[in-house]
Enzyme design. Sequence first.
Site, short mmCIF file in Angstrom:
data_model
loop_
_atom_site.label_atom_id
_atom_site.label_comp_id
_atom_site.label_asym_id
_atom_site.label_seq_id
_atom_site.Cartn_x
_atom_site.Cartn_y
_atom_site.Cartn_z
CG HIS A 180 54.73 4.17 57.06
ND1 HIS A 180 54.01 4.48 57.66
CD2 HIS A 180 55.54 5.21 57.65
CE1 HIS A 180 53.68 4.84 58.32
NE2 HIS A 180 55.25 5.19 59.01
CG ASP A 306 57.11 6.32 63.75
OD1 ASP A 306 57.17 7.14 63.16
OD2 ASP A 306 56.65 5.52 64.63
#
Length: 343
Positions: A180, A306
């Site tokens: 990430h 997200d």
Amino acid sequence: MAKVGYLRIATEEAFAPPELMTLWRDMLGTATGLDPGFVSLVGFYARHGSERASTVAERLQDLGERRLADMDAAGIDRQIISLTAPGVQVLAPDRAVAMAIVANDRLAEACQRHPDRFTGLTAVAPQDPPAAAQEIERGAGLGFKGVIINSHTYGEYLDNQRFWPILEAAEALDTPIYLHPTAPPRTMIQPLLEAGLDGAIYGFAVETGMHLLRMITAGVFDRFPRLRVVVGHLGEALPFWLYRLDYMHAASVRSGRYDAIRPIAGKPSDYLRRNVWVTTSGMAWHPAIMFCREVLGPDRVLYAMDYPYQYVIEEVSTQDNLPIDETARKAFFQTNAELVFGL
């Protein structure tokens, strides 16, 4: 959102325990010489007075009714939840190890309360690779289905062999690593920061795409051929560079220009198609999604929202309407995630 003939599994959804938010705020208020990326990223969400900053910070810390209500409103059946950037990777090693345990315990409790809605990824402190490997094993025992690495740790990347106990543990347990983004490190951030481009608008993709590419060209996937990596935002632009990556990597190997660029078993694109999966977090755009499905394979592309950074309900229906058939749509939203994360 209307019910559909598949589960919508969102695969890059963030949280932060209140203990870590408090620690970050304390660091911002008292510590000196802080990494500028940490100050830019965490300083905004932890201390800025804007509606966006406060709303995101509140949602990050909620692993209960508000998160579930947001999921219901958007038609999300399950979130795969991971510790948000920069996680514990900005802390001193001892404190990072302890805080990763706290974060994992908080997330495990939430997953136990809502087993049909939440799935967790294990947070680790790469600063202490043996402890991180041990925590990966503990996380598997807690029922977590992967590992979250918020990109660099003080400017160091997973191609560095000192981190390889983490990769070895993930491969041995057959658990994917979600790579990430975080803010670029001190040595990289300044031109991006001064232009306001250090975050999700561009800097995250530059930094994390480079991280994954470093792993490929360093031979990480030759050493760990069964290692699986998931990366968001449609692969941080790497799928769009496949042809040039292959060409220039081969040219660099032939020329012997760089000590770091040595022969590897395959082309860079081979590893992106074999060891890497991409999610659509923040990229609800048909042309880009369809391109990734074409060049990587439809089994390599997974849905993500997200949350809470980009909580836009309309983006869910946008992806419901991808120009694919119902079988492919179910794979995109559900079964690809089930296979990758072992749900």
